[in-house]
Design a protein around this motif. Structure first.
Motif, mmCIF file in Angstrom:
data_model
loop_
_atom_site.group_PDB
_atom_site.id
_atom_site.type_symbol
_atom_site.label_atom_id
_atom_site.label_comp_id
_atom_site.label_asym_id
_atom_site.label_seq_id
_atom_site.Cartn_x
_atom_site.Cartn_y
_atom_site.Cartn_z
ATOM 1 N N LEU A 111 -3.167 54.276 29.191
ATOM 2 C CA LEU A 111 -3.988 53.159 29.685
ATOM 3 C C LEU A 111 -3.934 51.966 28.730
ATOM 4 O O LEU A 111 -3.876 50.814 29.172
ATOM 5 N N TYR A 112 -3.966 52.252 27.400
ATOM 6 C CA TYR A 112 -3.862 51.155 26.432
ATOM 7 C C TYR A 112 -2.504 50.455 26.566
ATOM 8 O O TYR A 112 -2.415 49.214 26.506
ATOM 9 N N PHE A 120 0.589 45.773 28.329
ATOM 10 C CA PHE A 120 1.658 45.264 29.194
ATOM 11 C C PHE A 120 1.126 44.150 30.104
ATOM 12 O O PHE A 120 1.770 43.098 30.278
ATOM 13 N N GLN A 121 -0.052 44.365 30.702
ATOM 14 C CA GLN A 121 -0.633 43.355 31.597
ATOM 15 C C GLN A 121 -1.003 42.091 30.827
ATOM 16 O O GLN A 121 -0.791 40.965 31.323
#
Length: 208
Positions: free
Chosen positions: A1-2, A7-8
């Motif tokens: 998730l990190y 990335f986002q």
């Protein structure tokens, strides 16, 4: 998730997705190479724990070392030597080596050889060996005790003897029987040849 979050964020900052993928790929390869040895050792440890070629308390021989297994970890196996030193062997190396488990079986065959002189009484020597094995309390009497002529060597007749003992008694029994062989042969006058060199010194008269 990190990783997904980073990335986002990178995309929102205008960084090219291909560049991010390249960086992540390179980092993954670098980390994989860095942990290649540790991963190999972990897999080796898992294989040892599943297949049980040896267990804690067994005495093993390997090309790296020998000793009693004190600990089987995920990365290393720890041995304790006869003189009470600890040796840690990587499981990857140990799982890919030839390992002899000395104490896996409850009994071991005790084979000994000894040379006697060609002038010694062969039948008497064989009988002495037979009696030494038969009388020793640690030799299992229900198993066959065999005494035989192993070979005719250059300077001796080599006799062999074999019997069975419990694994935990093997070394003490071996030492005891070896000592008794020497004492009994000496008592019976049976010669155990040993290498020796004769030196002859000649003296010549001085010239005047």
């Amino acid at each position: 998730l990190y990783a997904f979050l980073i990335f986002q964020i990178a995309l929102h900052l205008g960084i090219n997705a291909a560049t991010i993928a390249t960086v992540l790929g390179s980092a993954t390869v670098t980390v994989g190479l860095a942990f290649q040895g540790s991963l190999k050792n972990c897999i080796g440890g898992i294989m040892i724990m599943i297949l049980h070629p040896f267990r804690v308390g067994d005495y093993i021989l390997s090309p790296q070392a020998e000793g009693t297994v004190a600990l089987i970890g995920l990365v290393y196996t720890t041995l304790v030597t006869i003189d009470n030193k600890t040796i840690s062997i990587p499981n990857g190396t140990l799982s890919n080596s030839v390992v002899t488990n000395v104490t896996a079986m409850d009994r071991r065959r005790l084979d000994l050889t000894v040379g006697i002189g060609y002038n010694s009484d062969l039948k008497q020597a064989k009988e002495i060996l037979k009696q030494i094995y038969t009388r020793h309390p640690s030799i299992l009497k229900e198993e066959e005790i065999l005494v035989y002529v192993d070979s005719l060597a250059e300077d001796s007749v080599v006799l062999g003897a074999r019997g069975w003992t419990k694994s935990e008694d093997y070394w003490k029994t071996r030492w005891d029987i070896t000592e008794q062989m020497k004492l009994e042969f000496d008592r019976a006058g049976i010669q155990i040849p040993f290498k020796q060199m004769d030196i002859h010194i000649s003296t010549f008269p001085r010239e005047e």
